[in-house]
Scaffold this motif. Structure first.
Motif, PDB file in Angstrom:
ATOM      1  N   UNK A   6      -2.797 -13.032  10.422  1.00  0.00           N
ATOM      2  CA  UNK A   6      -2.112 -13.910   9.462  1.00  0.00           C
ATOM      3  C   UNK A   6      -2.971 -15.128   9.121  1.00  0.00           C
ATOM      4  N   UNK A   7      -3.602 -15.697  10.139  1.00  0.00           N
ATOM      5  CA  UNK A   7      -4.453 -16.862   9.907  1.00  0.00           C
ATOM      6  C   UNK A   7      -5.632 -16.480   9.018  1.00  0.00           C
ATOM      7  N   UNK A   8      -6.262 -15.341   9.296  1.00  0.00           N
ATOM      8  CA  UNK A   8      -7.390 -14.877   8.483  1.00  0.00           C
ATOM      9  C   UNK A   8      -6.948 -14.644   7.039  1.00  0.00           C
ATOM     10  N   UNK A   9      -5.788 -14.059   6.864  1.00  0.00           N
ATOM     11  CA  UNK A   9      -5.255 -13.795   5.527  1.00  0.00           C
ATOM     12  C   UNK A   9      -5.013 -15.115   4.782  1.00  0.00           C
ATOM     13  N   UNK A  10      -4.469 -16.105   5.486  1.00  0.00           N
ATOM     14  CA  UNK A  10      -4.251 -17.424   4.884  1.00  0.00           C
ATOM     15  C   UNK A  10      -5.581 -18.065   4.480  1.00  0.00           C
ATOM     16  N   UNK A  11      -6.606 -17.879   5.300  1.00  0.00           N
ATOM     17  CA  UNK A  11      -7.936 -18.402   4.957  1.00  0.00           C
ATOM     18  C   UNK A  11      -8.429 -17.776   3.662  1.00  0.00           C
ATOM     19  N   UNK A  12      -8.262 -16.481   3.549  1.00  0.00           N
ATOM     20  CA  UNK A  12      -8.677 -15.783   2.333  1.00  0.00           C
ATOM     21  C   UNK A  12      -7.883 -16.300   1.140  1.00  0.00           C
ATOM     22  N   UNK A  14      -6.450 -19.203   0.713  1.00  0.00           N
ATOM     23  CA  UNK A  14      -6.752 -20.602   0.383  1.00  0.00           C
ATOM     24  C   UNK A  14      -8.211 -20.835  -0.013  1.00  0.00           C
ATOM     25  N   UNK A  15      -9.139 -20.130   0.622  1.00  0.00           N
ATOM     26  CA  UNK A  15     -10.555 -20.443   0.450  1.00  0.00           C
ATOM     27  C   UNK A  15     -11.381 -19.326  -0.196  1.00  0.00           C
ATOM     28  N   UNK A  16     -10.771 -18.160  -0.378  1.00  0.00           N
ATOM     29  CA  UNK A  16     -11.505 -17.053  -0.983  1.00  0.00           C
ATOM     30  C   UNK A  16     -11.879 -17.359  -2.425  1.00  0.00           C
ATOM     31  N   UNK A  17     -12.988 -16.778  -2.853  1.00  0.00           N
ATOM     32  CA  UNK A  17     -13.465 -16.984  -4.220  1.00  0.00           C
ATOM     33  C   UNK A  17     -13.474 -15.656  -4.957  1.00  0.00           C
ATOM     34  N   UNK A  18     -12.992 -15.694  -6.174  1.00  0.00           N
ATOM     35  CA  UNK A  18     -12.987 -14.489  -6.994  1.00  0.00           C
ATOM     36  C   UNK A  18     -14.335 -14.327  -7.672  1.00  0.00           C
ATOM     37  N   UNK A  19     -14.922 -13.171  -7.502  1.00  0.00           N
ATOM     38  CA  UNK A  19     -16.199 -12.842  -8.120  1.00  0.00           C
ATOM     39  C   UNK A  19     -15.906 -11.988  -9.354  1.00  0.00           C
ATOM     40  N   UNK A  20     -16.069 -12.566 -10.540  1.00  0.00           N
ATOM     41  CA  UNK A  20     -15.752 -11.862 -11.787  1.00  0.00           C
ATOM     42  C   UNK A  20     -16.645 -10.645 -11.992  1.00  0.00           C
ATOM     43  N   UNK A  21     -17.889 -10.742 -11.558  1.00  0.00           N
ATOM     44  CA  UNK A  21     -18.826  -9.637 -11.738  1.00  0.00           C
ATOM     45  C   UNK A  21     -18.395  -8.414 -10.928  1.00  0.00           C
ATOM     46  N   UNK A  23     -15.340  -8.197  -9.402  1.00  0.00           N
ATOM     47  CA  UNK A  23     -13.903  -8.054  -9.560  1.00  0.00           C
ATOM     48  C   UNK A  23     -13.154  -7.966  -8.223  1.00  0.00           C
ATOM     49  N   UNK A  24     -13.487  -8.885  -7.307  1.00  0.00           N
ATOM     50  CA  UNK A  24     -12.760  -8.981  -6.046  1.00  0.00           C
ATOM     51  C   UNK A  24     -12.991 -10.351  -5.424  1.00  0.00           C
ATOM     52  N   UNK A  25     -12.157 -10.660  -4.443  1.00  0.00           N
ATOM     53  CA  UNK A  25     -12.293 -11.911  -3.697  1.00  0.00           C
ATOM     54  C   UNK A  25     -13.244 -11.717  -2.525  1.00  0.00           C
ATOM     55  N   UNK A  26     -13.966 -12.784  -2.187  1.00  0.00           N
ATOM     56  CA  UNK A  26     -14.849 -12.763  -1.028  1.00  0.00           C
ATOM     57  C   UNK A  26     -14.736 -14.098  -0.308  1.00  0.00           C
ATOM     58  N   UNK A  27     -15.159 -14.107   0.948  1.00  0.00           N
ATOM     59  CA  UNK A  27     -15.138 -15.324   1.744  1.00  0.00           C
ATOM     60  C   UNK A  27     -16.049 -15.152   2.948  1.00  0.00           C
ATOM     61  N   UNK A  28     -16.840 -16.168   3.195  1.00  0.00           N
ATOM     62  CA  UNK A  28     -17.688 -16.216   4.383  1.00  0.00           C
ATOM     63  C   UNK A  28     -17.167 -17.329   5.288  1.00  0.00           C
ATOM     64  N   UNK A  29     -17.284 -17.145   6.577  1.00  0.00           N
ATOM     65  CA  UNK A  29     -16.860 -18.175   7.526  1.00  0.00           C
ATOM     66  C   UNK A  29     -17.552 -19.493   7.219  1.00  0.00           C
ATOM     67  N   UNK A  30     -18.795 -19.435   6.791  1.00  0.00           N
ATOM     68  CA  UNK A  30     -19.540 -20.664   6.502  1.00  0.00           C
ATOM     69  C   UNK A  30     -18.912 -21.470   5.367  1.00  0.00           C
ATOM     70  N   UNK A  31     -18.059 -20.850   4.554  1.00  0.00           N
ATOM     71  CA  UNK A  31     -17.377 -21.549   3.467  1.00  0.00           C
ATOM     72  C   UNK A  31     -16.110 -22.274   3.921  1.00  0.00           C
ATOM     73  N   UNK A 107     -11.782 -11.984   8.901  1.00  0.00           N
ATOM     74  CA  UNK A 107     -11.720 -12.346   7.485  1.00  0.00           C
ATOM     75  C   UNK A 107     -12.023 -11.132   6.610  1.00  0.00           C
ATOM     76  N   UNK A 108     -12.998 -10.329   7.002  1.00  0.00           N
ATOM     77  CA  UNK A 108     -13.323  -9.135   6.218  1.00  0.00           C
ATOM     78  C   UNK A 108     -12.142  -8.179   6.158  1.00  0.00           C
ATOM     79  N   UNK A 109     -11.447  -8.017   7.276  1.00  0.00           N
ATOM     80  CA  UNK A 109     -10.241  -7.182   7.282  1.00  0.00           C
ATOM     81  C   UNK A 109      -9.173  -7.784   6.366  1.00  0.00           C
ATOM     82  N   UNK A 110      -9.009  -9.099   6.440  1.00  0.00           N
ATOM     83  CA  UNK A 110      -8.029  -9.781   5.595  1.00  0.00           C
ATOM     84  C   UNK A 110      -8.419  -9.695   4.120  1.00  0.00           C
TER      85      UNK A 110
END
Length: 136
Positions: A6-12, A14-21, A23-31, A107-110
């Motif tokens: 649940x925490x990982x999903x919330x991170x995604x 709140x902090x995930x970024x949509x990549x238009x090229x 066409x999906x969300x991504x997130x790195x721990x460093x972000x 995070x990758x699973x989320x």
């Protein structure tokens, strides 16, 4: 484990970024902000004693050069508020760093769940640093 997922999903969320090229969300721990990484690390070590032992002991690459010196310095001056702050800061950062790979795995699973839940079924160009379709 549900709390971690649940925490990982919330991170995604709140902090995930949509990549238009792609066409999906991504997130790195460093972000993630440091306070989020620290909370994530706390949840991981609370949920798994093995991770707690590894992250706070000699298995951590920071043990010899950062963690142990911070601990001994703090214990020698345990009433010094600056030493307490330095100890806490050092240990919090070193434990979070040690658990970065586990955080990224969660995070990758989320991300997979989040993208699927929002209709972004994808095969990322890079997954765990390895091209999905061979060299680009």
């Amino acid at each position: 484990m549900n709390q971690l997922n649940s925490f990982a999903y919330e991170c995604v969320d709140h902090y995930g970024r949509f990549d238009k090229l792609d066409d999906f969300y991504s997130l790195s721990v460093s972000d993630l902000p440091d306070f989020v990484k620290h909370e994530f690390a706390a949840l991981i070590i609370r949920s798994d004693e093995a991770y707690a032992c590894e992250a706070t002991g000699p298995d951590n690459k920071h043990w010899d050069n950062k963690m142990l010196p911070a601990l001994t310095s703090y214990l020698a001056n345990s009433t010094d508020k600056d030493e307490a702050i330095e100890f806490t800061s050092t240990w919090r950062d070193c434990v979070a760093d040690y658990l970065t790979d586990k955080m990224q795995e969660l995070i990758d699973d989320a991300l997979n769940d989040f993208n699927s839940d929002n209709g972004y079924n994808h095969e990322p160009s890079y997954y765990y640093g390895v091209p999905a379709h061979g060299p680009i």
